[in-house]
Design a protein around this motif. Structure first.
Motif, PDB file in Angstrom:
ATOM      1  N   VAL A 127      -0.285  -0.519   1.595  1.00 40.49           N
ATOM      2  CA  VAL A 127      -1.312  -1.129   2.430  1.00 40.49           C
ATOM      3  C   VAL A 127      -1.394  -0.329   3.718  1.00 40.49           C
ATOM      4  O   VAL A 127      -0.367   0.144   4.221  1.00 40.49           O
ATOM      5  CB  VAL A 127      -0.989  -2.622   2.681  1.00 40.49           C
ATOM      6  CG1 VAL A 127       0.322  -2.784   3.418  1.00 40.49           C
ATOM      7  CG2 VAL A 127      -2.112  -3.302   3.425  1.00 40.49           C
ATOM      8  N   CYS A 180      -8.028  -3.318   7.076  1.00 43.37           N
ATOM      9  CA  CYS A 180      -6.903  -3.159   6.168  1.00 43.37           C
ATOM     10  C   CYS A 180      -7.419  -2.635   4.843  1.00 43.37           C
ATOM     11  O   CYS A 180      -8.419  -3.143   4.317  1.00 43.37           O
ATOM     12  CB  CYS A 180      -6.205  -4.504   5.955  1.00 43.37           C
ATOM     13  SG  CYS A 180      -4.890  -4.502   4.713  1.00 43.37           S
ATOM     14  N   TYR A 187      -5.973  -1.205   0.843  1.00 45.35           N
ATOM     15  CA  TYR A 187      -4.806  -1.353  -0.016  1.00 45.35           C
ATOM     16  C   TYR A 187      -4.914  -0.462  -1.239  1.00 45.35           C
ATOM     17  O   TYR A 187      -6.008   0.008  -1.594  1.00 45.35           O
ATOM     18  CB  TYR A 187      -4.643  -2.819  -0.453  1.00 45.35           C
ATOM     19  CG  TYR A 187      -5.750  -3.292  -1.363  1.00 45.35           C
ATOM     20  CD1 TYR A 187      -6.918  -3.848  -0.841  1.00 45.35           C
ATOM     21  CD2 TYR A 187      -5.657  -3.163  -2.751  1.00 45.35           C
ATOM     22  CE1 TYR A 187      -7.936  -4.261  -1.663  1.00 45.35           C
ATOM     23  CE2 TYR A 187      -6.672  -3.577  -3.584  1.00 45.35           C
ATOM     24  CZ  TYR A 187      -7.811  -4.125  -3.031  1.00 45.35           C
ATOM     25  OH  TYR A 187      -8.832  -4.530  -3.864  1.00 45.35           O
ATOM     26  N   LEU A 191      -3.120 -10.372  -1.115  1.00 43.38           N
ATOM     27  CA  LEU A 191      -3.175  -9.831   0.237  1.00 43.38           C
ATOM     28  C   LEU A 191      -3.059 -10.933   1.273  1.00 43.38           C
ATOM     29  O   LEU A 191      -3.564 -12.043   1.075  1.00 43.38           O
ATOM     30  CB  LEU A 191      -4.489  -9.071   0.438  1.00 43.38           C
ATOM     31  CG  LEU A 191      -4.655  -7.849  -0.469  1.00 43.38           C
ATOM     32  CD1 LEU A 191      -6.115  -7.499  -0.633  1.00 43.38           C
ATOM     33  CD2 LEU A 191      -3.870  -6.669   0.097  1.00 43.38           C
ATOM     34  N   CYS A 222      -1.359  -6.729   8.118  1.00 43.83           N
ATOM     35  CA  CYS A 222      -1.837  -6.951   6.770  1.00 43.83           C
ATOM     36  C   CYS A 222      -0.655  -6.739   5.827  1.00 43.83           C
ATOM     37  O   CYS A 222       0.210  -5.889   6.091  1.00 43.83           O
ATOM     38  CB  CYS A 222      -2.949  -5.943   6.472  1.00 43.83           C
ATOM     39  SG  CYS A 222      -3.708  -6.087   4.860  1.00 43.83           S
ATOM     40  N   LEU A 231       0.758  -6.769   1.527  1.00 49.04           N
ATOM     41  CA  LEU A 231       0.476  -6.754   0.096  1.00 49.04           C
ATOM     42  C   LEU A 231       1.696  -7.285  -0.633  1.00 49.04           C
ATOM     43  O   LEU A 231       2.805  -6.784  -0.424  1.00 49.04           O
ATOM     44  CB  LEU A 231       0.166  -5.328  -0.353  1.00 49.04           C
ATOM     45  CG  LEU A 231       0.030  -5.080  -1.848  1.00 49.04           C
ATOM     46  CD1 LEU A 231      -1.245  -5.719  -2.385  1.00 49.04           C
ATOM     47  CD2 LEU A 231       0.039  -3.576  -2.139  1.00 49.04           C
TER      48      LEU A 231
END
Lengths: 114, 112
Positions: free
Chosen positions: B4, B23, B25, B33, B91, B93
């Motif tokens: 991410v 953000c 990914y 997320l 952010c 993941l």
């Protein structure tokens, strides 16, 4: 009402002197996590407990250990702290390891190594 | 490889203006997320998450995020920024049963 509590908030130790950080939770969650967050960096997962099952991340140094004597408490032990271990240590909990279960974080313990 | 990224170290916005924190990914399977906010010397606070369903996710404190599969993005938004929104935003993941990769963080500065 604090749900994830970390003590102390600030910890100073000497190079090579063992130190223990404490985390407790009132949520009765099954999973407890320890993260290391160095200055201006993202938190990095060190390990987690799923109930009594310990799960270490592959790149976590052997210098870091953890204990979970019961559901409520989890400890992070640093056996021989080095200068590079100075960081914020974050404890988090979640009900399970499912993606639907949010991680709740404590306020962190800032560790200084002299 | 799963990762991410938050391309902006810092975002500056005037109070009352809309804000966006970016953000992106990369994941081989379904993306899960999350957005968290961190105030100085505090732990992370959960804002919102995308698991499945509507691409627009609403969260705490008036924040929302838009999941865009074609652009592999999950940008955080708020229609009207407050000075009290100034903080560090992460952010994250989920890559394996609630284990997170966090982005590098974006510092949001909201000026009066």
């Amino acid at each position: 009402d604090a749900m994830v509590i970390q003590n102390p908030r600030y910890q100073v130790t000497q190079f090579g002197k063992p130190v223990t950080l404490s985390c407790s939770q009132t949520l009765n969650h099954n999973v407890m996590y320890w993260y290391q967050q160095k200055s201006s960096q993202a938190p990095k997962l060190l390990f987690h407990y799923y109930d009594k099952d310990f799960n270490n991340e592959a790149d976590t140094p052997d210098n870091f250990q953890s204990r979970r004597p019961n559901t409520s408490f989890c400890f992070l032990d640093i056996r021989s702290p080095g200068l590079g271990d100075a960081a914020m240590y974050l404890c988090a909990t979640s009900r399970s390891r499912g993606i639907e279960d949010t991680q709740y974080f404590g306020p962190g313990t800032r560790l200084t190594v002299l | 490889a799963q990762s991410v990224a938050q391309p902006e170290d810092q975002v500056n916005v005037a109070e009352g203006n809309p804000l966006t924190v970016k953000c992106t990914y990369s994941v081989s399977g379904n993306p899960y997320l999350f957005w968290y906010v961190q105030y100085p010397n505090r732990g992370l606070q959960f804002l919102l998450k995308y698991i499945t369903g509507d691409n627009l996710v609403k969260g705490s404190y008036g924040f929302e995020a838009e999941f865009n599969k074609s652009q592999t993005s999950f940008h955080l938004k708020k229609p009207s920024a407050l000075v009290s929104d100034s903080a560090l935003y992460f952010c994250a993941l989920d890559y394996n049963f609630n284990k997170f990769y966090f982005g590098s963080g974006t510092k949001l500065n909201v000026k009066p």
